[in-house]
Design a protein around this motif. Structure first.
Motif, PDB file in Angstrom:
ATOM      1  N   ILE A 156      42.226 -16.846  17.633  1.00  0.00           N
ATOM      2  CA  ILE A 156      42.989 -16.928  16.394  1.00  0.00           C
ATOM      3  C   ILE A 156      42.501 -15.849  15.413  1.00  0.00           C
ATOM      4  O   ILE A 156      41.319 -15.522  15.382  1.00  0.00           O
ATOM      5  CB  ILE A 156      42.904 -18.350  15.799  1.00  0.00           C
ATOM      6  CG1 ILE A 156      44.030 -18.570  14.805  1.00  0.00           C
ATOM      7  CG2 ILE A 156      41.547 -18.614  15.180  1.00  0.00           C
ATOM      8  CD1 ILE A 156      44.310 -20.037  14.563  1.00  0.00           C
ATOM      9  N   GLY A 157      43.402 -15.286  14.647  1.00  0.00           N
ATOM     10  CA  GLY A 157      43.042 -14.201  13.730  1.00  0.00           C
ATOM     11  C   GLY A 157      42.270 -14.644  12.501  1.00  0.00           C
ATOM     12  O   GLY A 157      41.498 -13.881  11.937  1.00  0.00           O
ATOM     13  N   ASP A 158      42.473 -15.881  12.073  1.00  0.00           N
ATOM     14  CA  ASP A 158      41.768 -16.392  10.903  1.00  0.00           C
ATOM     15  C   ASP A 158      40.325 -16.730  11.251  1.00  0.00           C
ATOM     16  O   ASP A 158      39.997 -16.989  12.409  1.00  0.00           O
ATOM     17  CB  ASP A 158      42.457 -17.652  10.370  1.00  0.00           C
ATOM     18  CG  ASP A 158      43.819 -17.376   9.769  1.00  0.00           C
ATOM     19  OD1 ASP A 158      44.083 -16.229   9.352  1.00  0.00           O
ATOM     20  OD2 ASP A 158      44.639 -18.311   9.709  1.00  0.00           O
ATOM     21  N   ALA A 159      39.487 -16.752  10.219  1.00  0.00           N
ATOM     22  CA  ALA A 159      38.110 -17.201  10.396  1.00  0.00           C
ATOM     23  C   ALA A 159      38.112 -18.716  10.468  1.00  0.00           C
ATOM     24  O   ALA A 159      38.797 -19.384   9.698  1.00  0.00           O
ATOM     25  CB  ALA A 159      37.243 -16.737   9.233  1.00  0.00           C
ATOM     26  N   ILE A 160      37.345 -19.262  11.398  1.00  0.00           N
ATOM     27  CA  ILE A 160      37.130 -20.704  11.472  1.00  0.00           C
ATOM     28  C   ILE A 160      35.627 -20.909  11.400  1.00  0.00           C
ATOM     29  O   ILE A 160      34.873 -20.367  12.208  1.00  0.00           O
ATOM     30  CB  ILE A 160      37.700 -21.314  12.757  1.00  0.00           C
ATOM     31  CG1 ILE A 160      39.216 -21.080  12.841  1.00  0.00           C
ATOM     32  CG2 ILE A 160      37.374 -22.808  12.825  1.00  0.00           C
ATOM     33  CD1 ILE A 160      39.841 -21.547  14.128  1.00  0.00           C
TER      34      ILE A 160
END
Length: 143
Positions: free
Chosen positions: A14-18
């Motif tokens: 996924i491109g977002d930070a988790i």
């Protein structure tokens, strides 16, 4: 027909930070999106405090809210998108937008918080320039 979802793969692509932090605020998950956004590798981030990415001037307020959430098991942010400053490894400021959710054990004990984060630095800077330009136009029209 439902196929099994590979959650580890999902978190990694996924491109977002988790970012997941435990009840004490130590980082327990740091995905590749977080590495790209904040500049710290997974090895540098895991086990460290969230202070890694929180501007020093905001840490007191952050930890007050974090500890209150851990004590009460409730967050007042729910599904709200939060927009706050953050810090990159190289020291530069970031503008981030994120949502948080509480994580629970099978016994329903609060174990930590997950944040899904997007870098909005360029959008924030564009908005600021537009507001400045609008204020200049309004001032010149009123003069």
């Amino acid at each position: 027909m439902q196929s099994a979802i590979d959650f580890e793969q999902l978190v990694n692509v996924i491109g977002d930070a988790i970012i997941i932090s435990d009840a004490a605020g130590s980082i327990t998950l740091w995905n590749p999106g977080a590495e790209r956004m904040f500049g710290f590798t997974q090895d540098e981030a895991l086990g460290k405090s969230l202070d890694l990415i929180i501007p020093e001037r905001l840490r007191g307020r952050h930890w007050d809210g974090y500890h209150k959430t851990m004590a009460t098991g409730e967050t007042r942010y729910g599904n709200d998108v939060l927009r706050v400053p953050a810090v990159h490894k190289d020291g530069r400021s970031l503008s981030i937008a994120f949502t948080v959710a509480l994580l629970h054990s099978p016994q329903n004990e609060l174990t930590g918080i997950v944040a899904v984060i997007r870098d909005e630095t360029s959008r924030f800077q564009e908005d600021r320039l537009l507001r400045k330009r609008l204020a200049e136009l309004e001032a010149s029209a009123g003069a």
